[in-house]
Structure formats: structure tokens, C-alpha cells
Motif scaffolding. Structure first.
Motif, PDB file in Angstrom:
ATOM      1  N   ASP A 113     -19.875  27.526  -6.933  1.00  0.00           N
ATOM      2  CA  ASP A 113     -20.867  27.746  -7.983  1.00  0.00           C
ATOM      3  C   ASP A 113     -20.681  29.139  -8.569  1.00  0.00           C
ATOM      4  OD1 ASP A 113     -23.766  26.636  -8.932  1.00  0.00           O
ATOM      5  OD2 ASP A 113     -23.711  28.839  -8.814  1.00  0.00           O
ATOM      6  N   PRO A 114     -20.616  29.250  -9.900  1.00  0.00           N
ATOM      7  CA  PRO A 114     -20.388  30.587 -10.487  1.00  0.00           C
ATOM      8  C   PRO A 114     -21.445  31.602 -10.065  1.00  0.00           C
ATOM      9  CG  PRO A 114     -20.625  28.899 -12.214  1.00  0.00           C
ATOM     10  CD  PRO A 114     -20.620  28.186 -10.908  1.00  0.00           C
TER      11      PRO A 114
ATOM     12  N   GLU B 250     -20.671  33.221 -16.986  1.00  0.00           N
ATOM     13  CA  GLU B 250     -21.061  34.625 -16.970  1.00  0.00           C
ATOM     14  C   GLU B 250     -21.194  35.065 -15.518  1.00  0.00           C
ATOM     15  OE1 GLU B 250     -24.486  35.142 -19.400  1.00  0.00           O
ATOM     16  OE2 GLU B 250     -23.512  34.301 -21.180  1.00  0.00           O
ATOM     17  N   THR B 251     -21.222  36.381 -15.313  1.00  0.00           N
ATOM     18  CA  THR B 251     -21.448  36.887 -13.953  1.00  0.00           C
ATOM     19  C   THR B 251     -22.669  37.811 -13.996  1.00  0.00           C
ATOM     20  OG1 THR B 251     -20.210  38.961 -14.065  1.00  0.00           O
ATOM     21  CG2 THR B 251     -18.932  36.954 -13.656  1.00  0.00           C
ATOM     22  N   THR B 252     -22.943  38.449 -12.898  1.00  0.00           N
ATOM     23  CA  THR B 252     -24.077  39.368 -12.823  1.00  0.00           C
ATOM     24  C   THR B 252     -23.833  40.658 -13.607  1.00  0.00           C
ATOM     25  OG1 THR B 252     -23.103  40.181 -10.776  1.00  0.00           O
ATOM     26  CG2 THR B 252     -24.848  38.539 -10.575  1.00  0.00           C
TER      27      THR B 252
ATOM     28  N   SER C 259     -20.290  42.929 -18.679  1.00  0.00           N
ATOM     29  CA  SER C 259     -18.939  43.118 -19.232  1.00  0.00           C
ATOM     30  C   SER C 259     -17.899  42.249 -18.523  1.00  0.00           C
ATOM     31  CB  SER C 259     -18.532  44.591 -19.104  1.00  0.00           C
ATOM     32  OG  SER C 259     -18.474  44.965 -17.738  1.00  0.00           O
ATOM     33  N   VAL C 260     -18.326  41.550 -17.500  1.00  0.00           N
ATOM     34  CA  VAL C 260     -17.379  40.787 -16.660  1.00  0.00           C
ATOM     35  C   VAL C 260     -17.682  39.295 -16.757  1.00  0.00           C
ATOM     36  CG1 VAL C 260     -16.543  40.416 -14.308  1.00  0.00           C
ATOM     37  CG2 VAL C 260     -17.187  42.724 -15.044  1.00  0.00           C
ATOM     38  N   GLY C 261     -16.731  38.524 -17.268  1.00  0.00           N
ATOM     39  CA  GLY C 261     -16.865  37.078 -17.289  1.00  0.00           C
ATOM     40  C   GLY C 261     -15.980  36.436 -16.235  1.00  0.00           C
ATOM     41  N   ALA C 262     -16.208  35.157 -16.008  1.00  0.00           N
ATOM     42  CA  ALA C 262     -15.380  34.429 -15.056  1.00  0.00           C
ATOM     43  C   ALA C 262     -14.743  33.242 -15.751  1.00  0.00           C
ATOM     44  CB  ALA C 262     -16.218  33.970 -13.864  1.00  0.00           C
ATOM     45  N   LEU C 263     -13.462  33.038 -15.483  1.00  0.00           N
ATOM     46  CA  LEU C 263     -12.753  31.846 -15.956  1.00  0.00           C
ATOM     47  C   LEU C 263     -12.374  31.002 -14.752  1.00  0.00           C
ATOM     48  CD1 LEU C 263     -10.177  33.107 -18.638  1.00  0.00           C
ATOM     49  CD2 LEU C 263     -12.363  31.931 -19.042  1.00  0.00           C
ATOM     50  N   ARG C 264     -12.624  29.707 -14.872  1.00  0.00           N
ATOM     51  CA  ARG C 264     -12.132  28.785 -13.854  1.00  0.00           C
ATOM     52  C   ARG C 264     -10.806  28.230 -14.355  1.00  0.00           C
ATOM     53  NH1 ARG C 264     -14.505  22.909 -12.204  1.00  0.00           N
ATOM     54  NH2 ARG C 264     -12.813  22.399 -10.759  1.00  0.00           N
ATOM     55  N   LEU C 265      -9.791  28.433 -13.586  1.00  0.00           N
ATOM     56  CA  LEU C 265      -8.427  28.146 -14.026  1.00  0.00           C
ATOM     57  C   LEU C 265      -7.727  27.182 -13.082  1.00  0.00           C
ATOM     58  CD1 LEU C 265      -7.634  31.875 -14.758  1.00  0.00           C
ATOM     59  CD2 LEU C 265      -7.723  30.088 -16.522  1.00  0.00           C
TER      60      LEU C 265
ATOM     61  N   TYR D  24      -9.074  27.974  -9.279  1.00  0.00           N
ATOM     62  CA  TYR D  24      -9.709  29.221  -8.847  1.00  0.00           C
ATOM     63  C   TYR D  24     -10.540  29.844  -9.958  1.00  0.00           C
ATOM     64  CZ  TYR D  24      -6.058  31.932 -11.332  1.00  0.00           C
ATOM     65  OH  TYR D  24      -5.234  32.480 -12.291  1.00  0.00           O
ATOM     66  N   TRP D  25     -11.402  30.761  -9.570  1.00  0.00           N
ATOM     67  CA  TRP D  25     -12.178  31.567 -10.512  1.00  0.00           C
ATOM     68  C   TRP D  25     -11.587  32.980 -10.552  1.00  0.00           C
ATOM     69  CZ3 TRP D  25     -15.875  29.905 -13.765  1.00  0.00           C
ATOM     70  CH2 TRP D  25     -16.661  28.785 -13.444  1.00  0.00           C
ATOM     71  N   ALA D  26     -11.443  33.511 -11.775  1.00  0.00           N
ATOM     72  CA  ALA D  26     -10.971  34.895 -11.922  1.00  0.00           C
ATOM     73  C   ALA D  26     -11.917  35.672 -12.835  1.00  0.00           C
ATOM     74  CB  ALA D  26      -9.561  34.907 -12.509  1.00  0.00           C
ATOM     75  N   LEU D  27     -11.981  36.970 -12.603  1.00  0.00           N
ATOM     76  CA  LEU D  27     -12.825  37.842 -13.430  1.00  0.00           C
ATOM     77  C   LEU D  27     -12.036  38.388 -14.615  1.00  0.00           C
ATOM     78  CD1 LEU D  27     -14.767  39.822 -10.678  1.00  0.00           C
ATOM     79  CD2 LEU D  27     -15.373  37.648 -11.807  1.00  0.00           C
ATOM     80  N   VAL D  28     -12.656  38.315 -15.812  1.00  0.00           N
ATOM     81  CA  VAL D  28     -11.991  38.648 -17.067  1.00  0.00           C
ATOM     82  C   VAL D  28     -12.946  39.502 -17.908  1.00  0.00           C
ATOM     83  CG1 VAL D  28     -10.895  37.634 -19.115  1.00  0.00           C
ATOM     84  CG2 VAL D  28     -10.923  36.361 -16.965  1.00  0.00           C
TER      85      VAL D  28
END
Lengths: 340, 340, 340
Positions: free
Chosen positions: C167-168, C294-296, C299-305, C334-338
């Protein structure tokens, strides 16, 4: 498209400065790998104690670690669509790179000239390696032949004037370097600056048969992304072309045997990757003393050296037609600092 | 000639001390490479926390990193013209080597004896590894068969008396080492000193098929310059002979499986490189418990171990003729420290 | 017997926690090796300065260095007698791993199910990587098919319920991370989180032809002891099976070209080693954007790749029968921070 297609000849503008991506912190891990990848034995880059004994605060990273790191960063912007790496000039090492330093690179486009075929052009860049303090640690000019995207585009010609050799007065001796108390026993050889005669040729005797894994480890370590070094599907012959800088480091390391005291590279006058090198080649090296000069420090002399990597015999360079012999891989012209 | 031709048999003088070149600062880069090159898993050399838990200030560099580094420096002076590496004796590890230490080597010529052929002679040297404080970290005797330059030269014979085994009373337990709180779970096995019986044979089960790039990376890392390891033109069969020390480290690392608690090597009693090893060989290892001894520290015992590297089955060593079987690569006799 | 025979299916008990052996201190040597083994170019893991610029105290070790180190420790207890590595789920990176940190691993048995053949069973474990402060840096679920020692033993069945995707809201953004001042020029690409569309497929263009020495160096570095990676006598075809994690790191590194800003891996949703990889294979990679969150941190988003390693073309995954195409090596989710 999200991926980098690389630049083509018409994408460069005279005078533009390209700031290359991916800064890199280099340190003791890179130093250890350098010693595993090349038969490097220079005492100044092997021992903190030896480096302190000649006035430095510690052993810096090998001059060629700095060069490869700075060079590697330029590949995605300069040579991804390059057909050939044509030459180097006016290279100078300006500051030591210490473990923990972070390097990035910038290149200024200083020349552009379409080739007669109309399908390619030559791009000259002056590349600078910059540390975390914003100081330039290294600079050199390099020119490459790059594909054009469209034949019909016309690019104004500008061929830069380049010095054929770096003036010895412009060589930078690292701050504090003093060879007065140089320990020739620990360095491995007793030959001083004055023992080398202009015209002298030294066969470095040792040889290394190159393996695929080794040159790829090295080339990746410098974050050089040129496809031909890694991917067997890039060339019709199914071979991976070895990064020219790998051959430079191999030859320089082999030159320890006879030039153990040519400790620091301070200038790159010229260089040609005469023929491609592939895994399985047994690489040898020989040097010719081209010139000698004094420096600003009395205990430190400079030797101008031609370093040749070859699959053949020492001393042979060009055939009757003036072209490099097929067994010659590298012809490099540099200045090194040597105890007087 | 500016290059090093190596010494020939008649170039050695009994009692002379040869100070070897190129001191080397070793650190965490070398440690990481050691773990990449060998399947090393000893907890004391893998984890700073584990090392602190047994009384050391940090994880030292592997005992064999020290050995190879010290050995490598001797090659240009001792074994460049060697025909064979004949044996080791009286080896002792005297101080841990910490990341950041700088090592150099000295060898004293302690024996000379011409062989019956008249073309070669045996040279015995006692080599010492010395750190930046001037302290000896390691010493061992090694003897090699070296070519003579001229048959007619006569060299006085002196064969040194060497102990067949290092007396357990002479084993040096590193300062502070205490296995009272040893974590057998984290170390990987539960076997204590008392669980090993003299005569017990342990098949270490695992195996590694060796690659050219790996042994060359290792051998260069130790700055060992012997040509046969790198240059396929040095032998008639076109093979690169693998540095014997590479086989020692391979076998020692494989011996983790069954000897996970034989943490530190403290003495080298004897060693023979029984047969040459080449890339493509699948190397296995087995050990025999030769002896047990107490040390000056109650929680620390010593095991005398025979470590055999082989391409064949565990337990087999010599044929009916008393000679090593052709599949045996290494027969090493050493003392290791084990929790009691 | 002193050596580790590995565990068989009936040796696992639901709920038991296995504390794995050999803690490991990781540092700059491992970082340098990671860059030599993989074409890794992520700026955050390459440069201390870049990492400081986004709010971290220094450049941490690559997320996959942490994963491989933690994973490697589990092999002797979990997968020595494994027939297949079946899957991953619920993986989360909880804390950065800094140079000098010491990692150990623990695995809790969370599921057991005999296969229909009766000769093997599936074991599910939740593995945690723990640093020297006792903090969990990483956790993931993995399941493997393991041989039974005796067919007749009956083990109670328990199949764990696992989330198909992390879960994001459960993604952990490292403390201090802030992409407000992110330098897209130095990072290598200008694409932000918002520039990636769900369903978008990115061909990462570059490829690496894999060598034996490379995958063995990597696999040893992670202290992974599975015999099939090192010993050509383990398989009937005489090939060494490449550690699946080597392919993960290769593909992830290749994905820089198009995903240079997908800086940090924070979750592993799923993963399949679709087909075995061997030396000589030319590995390519492509990604599909599966989701965005979105994340907490604003300025930081998450992509599920979806990250696919392949010997074939980008975008192709399964055949008409729903099975992975034979050229697909890896299918990782996986999830990565972007930066947003």
C-alpha cells in the motif's frame, strides 16, 4: 522518448557549455579496484606513508582514476553517437583528487567541422573535471567524429588552434610536493630525472592478456556508458570494443618497470587510439623519452614521455606508409613528474 | 637497462636483508574485494560488531590479505626468475592489520644451495611484513628454486634448520582477543575447539570453478608481478598459471563450511603447491585436524589443520609412490585460533 | 558431520524465527564494487554531494546492496536445498544503510505447504535485515520450493495471505529526504513524477553481455553460498546458474536510461525469476509504469514500476498461453521515489 538518444553533430553549438550528469564520490574502494584492475605499483598512489614522505597529506587517487571518472561523465553527451575518438590535447592535472572528493564534468564546445563525407562531423570539446569545492582538478581537449542526424544541415566551421605540447612552464606541481627525501628503494627503482636521455626507448617487458570481465568492470566503474564496450550485438563481429582508457591505464601501469619514478601525470599532450583492442589481446608497453624540463620545484623534474601500448615489439610504431602498425593500440604523449 | 631483470641465484648473499619496494596502504576497499574474490565468510573478518564482541577494536583485514600483500612485494626481488616455489615454514602472524595500515616487506637470505643440475639453486628467505609503525605484523620462511645466470659460479652452501611445526607456545594471540562471549549462532557453526578430534577429516563440500579474470584481479591486488599469472605467451601451453596464494585463499574460504570457528590464522607450519591450478579447474577443499593446543588465553584454543585444495575427492592426498595425486593443488599446514 | 547440509522441508516449523549467520559490515568498498559490477548511475547513490542536496547526511549504499546482503545471509538456512525461488512480496525498505553499518538477517517461517509431488514443499519466510543498532532496515517475504528429506513426513499446511502490492501509504520516505532542490541536470534526466503515465512502457535501450567472473564476484560479495552459482559440476549442462539478484541489479541499473530520477527503491511488491540467466546472455531491460502515488513528503512522489529483464524485445512479457516468454529473465514489481 524518456531515454537519451545522444547528441548528433548538428546538436552542438560553438561556445556552449555542457554540464554532464551524475557526480561521483570517489574513494578507497575505487583505489583498491584500480589496483585490482591494473598492475599499478607507483608508490605515491599505493602508500599513504610514501605520499606523506614527499609532502602530500595522503595518497591521492591515481591521476588516471581522475581522468577516467571525468571522461566517463562526458560519454552520454559527447560520444554516444561517436564513430571515432580522434585525439586529445592540452590536458593538465591541476589538483590532486583525494579519497572522498566528488567529481563532476563540464565540456565546452570549442570546434566543429563537417567531414568530407557529409555524414559525420568532428566536435572538439574542452572538458573540465570539477570537485565539490568548485575547483577544476583536470582539463583536456578531446575531439571525436560524430554522426549527423541529417546530411543537409550546414554547421559553421571552426577548427580550434591547439598546442602540440603543453608548455612545461604551465605544468602544475601539486602543492607541497617535494622529492628531496624521496625513497628510491621503496619506490622500486633508482633512476632519477637526470638518468633519462631524450630519445631513450624503454621496453617495459611485462604483458597482460586482457579478459572481457576486466575491461567491463573498469569501464563501468568510470560510469562510461558507450554500448560497444558491453553489448556483443553492437558490432558485426560480435566483439566488445575495449574502452581506450582501459588501454591507457594498462600501459601506464606496465610502464612501472623502467619508469617507477615517473610518479605523477601532470599533462596530456596528445593521444591516439591507433587500433582497437579486444579481449584475448596480450598488451605490452614501451616508452620513449621525448623531452625533459625543470619545474617550479627544484627537487621535481618533468619528463615528456611517449607511451605506446602494443601487441607487438617495443620501439615499433609506424609502417613505411607512415601509418600506425596494426599491432599498435595506443600512442600517448604526456608529462610526468620525476625526482631530480 | 632501466627495467628489473630479477635476481639470479648467484645474486643472493647469505645474511643480506632485501628491502622490498612499493609500500601499500590496505583498507576497506581491499576487504570488499577479498569478499568478492573468495567465498570468505569468517564472522570476525566480515563484521566490525562481531570483532568488537571478541575484544578487538574493529574487524582486521583477513590474515591472508596481510600474507598476500607482504608476499607480493617480495616477487620482484625473490621469485621473478624462480622455477618453483618450494615451501613455507615458521610463519607467524604477530599483529592484526587494520584498515589504513601501510605494509612493506623485507627478506633476509637465510639459506643457499645449488641444485644437482648446476643450472639452478634454492634460496631460503625469511620475509617480514612491517607496518607504518615499524612493527612486524607477519613473518615466514619461504624457499624457491631460482635460475643461475652462469653455471660456473660457485655459491657456498648453507641449508637452514627449520622447525617442522611452529611450537604452540610461540603462537601470538592478538591483544584483547577473548572468545568468552563468542556468538556461535552469528559465527555460523556451533563446533568448539573441543569438538575437533585429531585425525578428523572434514570435507568442506563447496566448490568454485575458477575464472581467468578472478585470479588476475586477485594477483594484481597483491601487486604480485610474476609474468606467468598474466601473460599467455609465457608458457608453451598458452595457459596462465594461477598464483598459488589464490588457491590458498580459495581453499581457506571454502573451509568455512565445517571450520567456521577457526577464525584466525596464527601460524603457517608448512605448505606445498602440489600441482598447478588453471582457469576452468573446479577447486574443492578438505581439512584434517593435525593437533590441538591451548594458548595463553583460556577461551582461545588452537587447532593445527592440514588444508588441502583439490580437483578431486576429500581425504585423498598421495599415491602409492608417496607423491601428491595429480588432482591435489595445495597442501597447507597451519594453526588457527578457535573458541574453547 | 561438521558441515551444513542445509534444511529440508520438514525441518521448518511455522512461526519459528531463524537467526542467520555472519553479520557483515558494508561500506565504500562495497559501493565501489557495486559500480564496477553494474552500470549503476543513480546520482543519489553515486555522489555524497547530491545526497546532501536532497536532505540526506551522505550517499547511502544502494538499496539493492542492502537487499543482496540481507538475502545472502538467508541462503544457508533457507535455500541451500531449494529447487526454485518462487516469489517475493511485501518488501519494504525502512532505513537507509550507511557506509560502516553492520547488517544481519532473521527469517520468520510464515507458511508451509507440501507440493502435489510429495517430494518438495513450499516455505514462506518473512526476512528482516537488521543493523548494528537493532533497527530493521529492510523486510520482505520470499517463498521457495525446498526438497523433502523423507516423502512420508506430513507437515501441517499454512498458506499466508500476502498483499499483492504494498500500500502506498506504507511506503517509508527516508528521514530528511526532500526533492524540492533536486538538480535534474546532475541527475541526468528532466522527467518528473508527473511526466510518467500509467501504462507507459520505457525501453531502456542499453544492454550488457554477462560474464562468469562478474556474476560470481557479485554473488560472493553478498556471501550467497548457493552452489549452482559457482560450481560447474552442479548442473547436468555444466552451466553456472546466475544468481537472480544479479539480474535484478543489472536490470535496475540499465533502467537509469529513462528512469534516472526513480532514485530510491522503497518497496518490492512482487518478483519472478522467469527464466534462468547464464553467462553469454545479453541482458536488456524495459519498464512499465503500473501506478503513481503521493507520499508523506510533498516533493517526493512514488512510481510503481514493472521492471523486466530480457534477452528479447522491450514490451513483450508473456506468450499466448499466459506463460513468460523464454527470453524473459525477470519480472519485478516495485515502488520507487521520484521528484514531483
Amino acid at each position: 522518448m524518456k531515454t537519451n538518444p545522444g547528441r548528433f553533430f548538428e546538436d552542438y553549438t560553438l561556445g556552449e557549455v555542457i554540464r554532464h550528469a551524475v557526480p561521483r564520490t570517489v574513494g578507497l574502494g575505487e583505489r583498491a579496484l584500480y589496483h585490482a584492475l591494473y598492475p599499478a605499483r607507483g608508490a605515491l598512489y599505493s602508500s599513504d606513508e610514501f605520499a606523506k614522505g614527499v609532502g602530500l597529506k595522503a595518497s591521492p587517487l591515481d591521476d588516471l582514476v581522475a581522468f577516467h571518472t571525468v571522461f566517463g561523465k562526458t560519454v552520454p553527451d559527447i560520444s554516444l553517437n561517436a564513430v571515432a575518438n580522434l585525439g586529445y590535447a592540452e590536458g593538465r592535472w591541476l589538483l590532486p583528487v583525494w579519497p572522498g572528493d566528488t567529481l563532476r564534468s563540464e565540456s565546452e564546445v570549442i570546434g566543429l567541422k563537417e567531414t568530407s563525407s557529409g555524414a559525420t562531423g568532428v566536435v572538439w570539446v574542452r572538458t573540465r573535471g570539477i570537485n565539490q569545492h568548485g575547483d577544476v582538478v583536470l582539463e583536456y581537449v578531446r575531439w571525436v567524429m560524430v554522426r549527423k542526424r541529417r546530411r543537409e544541415v550546414v554547421v559553421p566551421v571552426h577548427v580550434p588552434e591547439l598546442a602540440s605540447v603543453v608548455d612545461p612552464g604551465a605544468l602544475v606541481v601539486p602543492e607541497g610536493l617535494d622529492f628531496s627525501c624521496y625513497d628510491f628503494g621503496l619506490a622500486g627503482e633508482g633512476h632519477r630525472w637526470g638518468d633519462y636521455a631524450v630519445g631513450e626507448v624503454i621496453d617495459h617487458v611485462d604483458a597482460v592478456t586482457v579478459e572481457e570481465a576486466e575491461h567491463m568492470l573498469a569501464t563501468r566503474l568510470w560510469q562510461n556508458t558507450a554500448k560497444v564496450h558491453f553489448d556483443v550485438t553492437q558490432r558485426e563481429d560480435g566483439k566488445r570494443l575495449i574502452y581506450g582508457g582501459h588501454v591507457i591505464s594498462l600501459a601506464r601501469s606496465l610502464s612501472f618497470n623502467g619508469l617507477a619514478n615517473a610518479q605523477m601525470i601532470v599533462a596530456l599532450n596528445a593521444g591516439a587510439h591507433a587500433n582497437p583492442c579486444f579481449a584475448g589481446d596480450t598488451v605490452r608497453a614501451w616508452s620513449e623519452v621525448l623531452d625533459r624540463a625543470e619545474t617550479t620545484v627544484p627537487s621535481v623534474g618533468a619528463l615528456r614521455l611517449r607511451l605506446v601500448a602494443t601487441r607487438g615489439k617495443a620501439g615499433e610504431l609506424r609502417g613505411g606508409d607512415g601509418k600506425y602498425l596494426p599491432e599498435v593500440l595506443l600512442d600517448l604523449d604526456y608529462w610526468a613528474l620525476v625526482p631530480r
